[in-house]
Write a protein that holds these residues in place. Sequence first.
Motif, PDB file in Angstrom:
ATOM      1  N   ASN A   1      -1.793   8.965  -0.047  1.00 39.32           N
ATOM      2  CA  ASN A   1      -0.600   8.889   0.785  1.00 39.32           C
ATOM      3  C   ASN A   1      -0.988   8.170   2.068  1.00 39.32           C
ATOM      4  O   ASN A   1      -2.119   8.319   2.542  1.00 39.32           O
ATOM      5  CB  ASN A   1      -0.031  10.282   1.082  1.00 39.32           C
ATOM      6  N   VAL A   2      -0.106   7.347   2.580  1.00 40.78           N
ATOM      7  CA  VAL A   2      -0.398   6.589   3.798  1.00 40.78           C
ATOM      8  C   VAL A   2       0.809   6.636   4.729  1.00 40.78           C
ATOM      9  O   VAL A   2       1.941   6.835   4.287  1.00 40.78           O
ATOM     10  CB  VAL A   2      -0.775   5.116   3.511  1.00 40.78           C
ATOM     11  N   TYR A   3       0.529   6.458   6.003  1.00 39.92           N
ATOM     12  CA  TYR A   3       1.571   6.264   7.007  1.00 39.92           C
ATOM     13  C   TYR A   3       1.332   4.861   7.566  1.00 39.92           C
ATOM     14  O   TYR A   3       0.274   4.588   8.134  1.00 39.92           O
ATOM     15  CB  TYR A   3       1.470   7.285   8.133  1.00 39.92           C
TER      16      TYR A   3
ATOM     17  N   LEU B   1       0.838  -1.214   0.000  1.00 43.21           N
ATOM     18  CA  LEU B   1       0.000   0.000   0.000  1.00 43.21           C
ATOM     19  C   LEU B   1       0.864   1.252   0.000  1.00 43.21           C
ATOM     20  O   LEU B   1       0.600   2.200  -0.748  1.00 43.21           O
ATOM     21  CB  LEU B   1      -0.911   0.010   1.230  1.00 43.21           C
ATOM     22  N   ALA B   2       1.907   1.251   0.827  1.00 46.33           N
ATOM     23  CA  ALA B   2       2.788   2.417   0.900  1.00 46.33           C
ATOM     24  C   ALA B   2       3.529   2.618  -0.423  1.00 46.33           C
ATOM     25  O   ALA B   2       3.636   3.748  -0.910  1.00 46.33           O
ATOM     26  CB  ALA B   2       3.773   2.257   2.055  1.00 46.33           C
ATOM     27  N   ALA B   3       4.012   1.542  -1.026  1.00 42.98           N
ATOM     28  CA  ALA B   3       4.733   1.655  -2.302  1.00 42.98           C
ATOM     29  C   ALA B   3       3.808   2.198  -3.391  1.00 42.98           C
ATOM     30  O   ALA B   3       4.197   3.086  -4.163  1.00 42.98           O
ATOM     31  CB  ALA B   3       5.313   0.305  -2.711  1.00 42.98           C
TER      32      ALA B   3
ATOM     33  N   LEU C   1       6.664   4.564   5.509  1.00 46.41           N
ATOM     34  CA  LEU C   1       6.637   3.130   5.797  1.00 46.41           C
ATOM     35  C   LEU C   1       7.684   2.893   6.869  1.00 46.41           C
ATOM     36  O   LEU C   1       8.882   3.077   6.625  1.00 46.41           O
ATOM     37  CB  LEU C   1       6.929   2.297   4.544  1.00 46.41           C
ATOM     38  N   ALA C   2       7.238   2.554   8.070  1.00 47.25           N
ATOM     39  CA  ALA C   2       8.127   2.468   9.220  1.00 47.25           C
ATOM     40  C   ALA C   2       7.941   1.138   9.945  1.00 47.25           C
ATOM     41  O   ALA C   2       6.960   0.428   9.721  1.00 47.25           O
ATOM     42  CB  ALA C   2       7.837   3.629  10.168  1.00 47.25           C
TER      43      ALA C   2
END
Length: 188
Positions: A48-50, A24-26, A157-158
């Motif tokens: 955009n996502v965290y 999802l982040a990519a 993406l963490a």
Amino acid sequence: LQDYCEYACSLTDAPVEFHLGAGLAAMAACCGSRVVFPDYGGGMAWPNVYVLLIAPSGFYRKSTSIAIAERLVRAVDPTLILQQDPTREALVKVLQGQPTLFYPLSEFSASLAMWHKEYMAGYKEMITDLYDPHLEYHRITLKEGRIIIKKPALTILAASTLDWLREKLTDGDLRGGLMGRFLLIPGV
């Protein structure tokens, strides 16, 4: 996403949920604010996502999951990758030239600790604010004066362990909106 998850699962034994979040982040980073859709209240939004992968060290392959997504984003456009933990002014300057960014953080707790430092004052609040779609994001810096960022699309993406998160998170991080913007994915 299914193709991405199948591909990533063939490379590592990380939980499929980690690959889903990383995929999802990519995708969000590769689309950035070029893909626009209607938002609540008549506004516009973009993907955009965290994402925060949470699991004990070693066996869950959090960093590996992030690295797979980062390689894919880099193959699409290497300028999308934010290479380091910049200061607030440096991040604003980078976003001005490249408003769509992929921010991989293999150890979120270390970055969070840095964001609490006095010289990083306002950084967490800016990260929190950048989650929401802005047609224009305005910042005033000491060196440049007013900087305008057109349609910033920051994707994070963490990864972290639960123990380190407990050590580094403050009540303000939880109540102030920063952590409420993250999709938390526990390793199971």
